[in-house]
Design a protein around this motif. Sequence first.
Motif, short mmCIF file in Angstrom:
data_model
loop_
_atom_site.label_atom_id
_atom_site.label_comp_id
_atom_site.label_asym_id
_atom_site.label_seq_id
_atom_site.Cartn_x
_atom_site.Cartn_y
_atom_site.Cartn_z
N ALA A 77 8.04 -1.22 5.85
CA ALA A 77 8.06 -0.45 6.39
C ALA A 77 6.43 0.22 5.87
N VAL A 78 5.49 -0.57 5.03
CA VAL A 78 4.09 -0.31 4.57
C VAL A 78 3.63 -0.66 6.04
N ALA A 79 4.21 -1.95 6.10
CA ALA A 79 3.24 -2.55 7.69
C ALA A 79 2.88 -1.77 8.84
N SER A 80 3.89 -0.76 9.14
CA SER A 80 4.36 0.11 9.99
C SER A 80 3.76 0.85 9.81
N ARG A 119 -0.41 10.33 -7.07
CA ARG A 119 0.40 11.45 -6.70
C ARG A 119 -0.42 11.82 -5.39
N ASN A 120 -1.39 11.53 -4.94
CA ASN A 120 -1.60 12.06 -3.31
C ASN A 120 -1.66 11.34 -2.37
N THR A 121 -0.91 10.15 -2.98
CA THR A 121 -0.75 9.19 -1.63
C THR A 121 0.22 8.83 -0.88
N PRO A 122 0.23 9.16 0.38
CA PRO A 122 1.90 9.50 1.07
C PRO A 122 2.57 8.02 0.81
N ASN A 128 1.09 -1.49 0.17
CA ASN A 128 -0.21 0.01 0.00
C ASN A 128 1.14 1.15 -0.50
N GLY A 129 0.72 2.28 -0.91
CA GLY A 129 1.46 3.86 -1.09
C GLY A 129 2.44 2.89 -1.74
N ILE A 130 2.91 2.40 -2.53
CA ILE A 130 4.24 2.14 -3.27
C ILE A 130 2.92 2.08 -4.57
N PRO A 131 3.97 2.85 -5.35
CA PRO A 131 3.38 3.18 -7.03
C PRO A 131 3.42 1.31 -7.48
N GLY A 132 2.63 0.97 -8.12
CA GLY A 132 2.75 -0.16 -8.81
C GLY A 132 2.60 -1.44 -8.18
N ALA A 133 2.31 -1.67 -6.74
CA ALA A 133 2.34 -2.79 -5.62
C ALA A 133 0.89 -2.50 -5.75
N ASN A 134 0.86 -3.60 -5.85
CA ASN A 134 -1.09 -4.38 -4.74
C ASN A 134 -0.42 -4.17 -3.88
N VAL A 135 -2.70 -3.88 -3.58
CA VAL A 135 -2.37 -3.26 -2.45
C VAL A 135 -3.89 -4.65 -1.54
N CYS A 163 -10.40 3.24 6.86
CA CYS A 163 -11.01 3.50 6.46
C CYS A 163 -10.43 4.64 5.18
N ARG A 164 -10.18 5.32 6.19
CA ARG A 164 -9.81 6.91 4.89
C ARG A 164 -8.21 6.00 4.48
N TYR A 165 -7.27 5.16 5.54
CA TYR A 165 -5.78 4.49 4.83
C TYR A 165 -6.55 3.62 3.66
N LEU A 166 -7.34 3.05 4.26
CA LEU A 166 -8.01 2.17 2.53
C LEU A 166 -8.34 2.84 1.52
N ARG A 167 -8.79 4.31 2.09
CA ARG A 167 -9.35 4.38 0.66
C ARG A 167 -8.12 4.85 0.10
N THR A 168 -7.69 5.71 0.68
CA THR A 168 -6.38 6.81 -0.48
C THR A 168 -5.50 5.51 -0.89
#
Length: 327
Positions: free
Chosen positions: A53-56, A101-104, A11-18, A223-228
């Motif tokens: 880093a993603v899990a943290s 672009r809007n995903t941390p 999550n948050g990594i361009p091109g990586a499955n979520v 929910c906000r995290y998942l949406r973003t």
Amino acid sequence: MRLIIDCDPGNGIPGANVDDGLALALALAAKPQLSLELISIVAGNTPRDVGFAVASHLLQQTGYQVPVVAGATRALSEAPEPWRTHLDRAITDPQLATLWRNTPYPQAATIPTPNAAVAIGELICNHPGEITLAAIGPLTNVAHALQLYPQMAQAVKEIVIMGGVFNVEGYIKDTNFGLDPEAARQVLTSGANITLAPLDVTTQTMLTQADLAQMTQPDTPLCRYLRTTTQPWIDYSRHTRHLPGCWIHDALVIAWLLEPQLVTTEEYFVDVALEGAMTRGSSRRWRPESLRLTVGMPEAEGRPVRIMQQVDNARLLALIGETLARE
């Protein structure tokens, strides 16, 4: 249900499955039905350090506190390349790159001494028959744990695996088993109580932008995290895979723990090929008693595996929405 999730989140990594992130979120929101006691990270969908880093970051953003441990950076035998070249390739289409672009982007996290195999093995073996292990990445960490703690195969309540593919057009092998065939074979033939969610059933799932908006309506950090983090991946999947949305492979594993009636299952022996350019990493299922030709076939190892066959996607999405709503 006491639970360990071994995963490779992106999550948050361009091109990586979520789908790992959605699986983690579902497990966190399902308390007290599920008690997530450990998250372990393996190299797969993302490199080990990126997954850590993603899990943290997920836990920081949502306020949950679960131990996260780092595990293997590479497979037991399979060379990291060309897998990492394929999985970590940059997005060359500018339009697709801007989806994030809007995903941390998760910041690098300090990784304590890698001990996923020890943490998994000790938690399971110290509580025999109580711990379920959801393995939704390559099975390297699980194989290492079984090597260190051979008794783990009998001590674990169940290992629920996302991996393998038997009859899906376009796939001779999947990433999870293909990236570490030796680990997959070791786990599948260990004699543990195993349920498998192969691509055959997970590609029956589908999450659209409308579905995501519906299930993440509650204004909660989770929910906000998942949406973003999920919105860009759905659009990326639509453009690159020509689907109406995205598959949610790993989330099915956790949803099945909550509601087994979501899927139909059948039992087979399962093994993974280790040889041959066209066959290495591919999976096979069979019932010895129903084989019409057995010349050259070895004796089946381990015990039969429960394999998910068909899934009710509408009910799956509803279950995820209902669980997030009570979080």
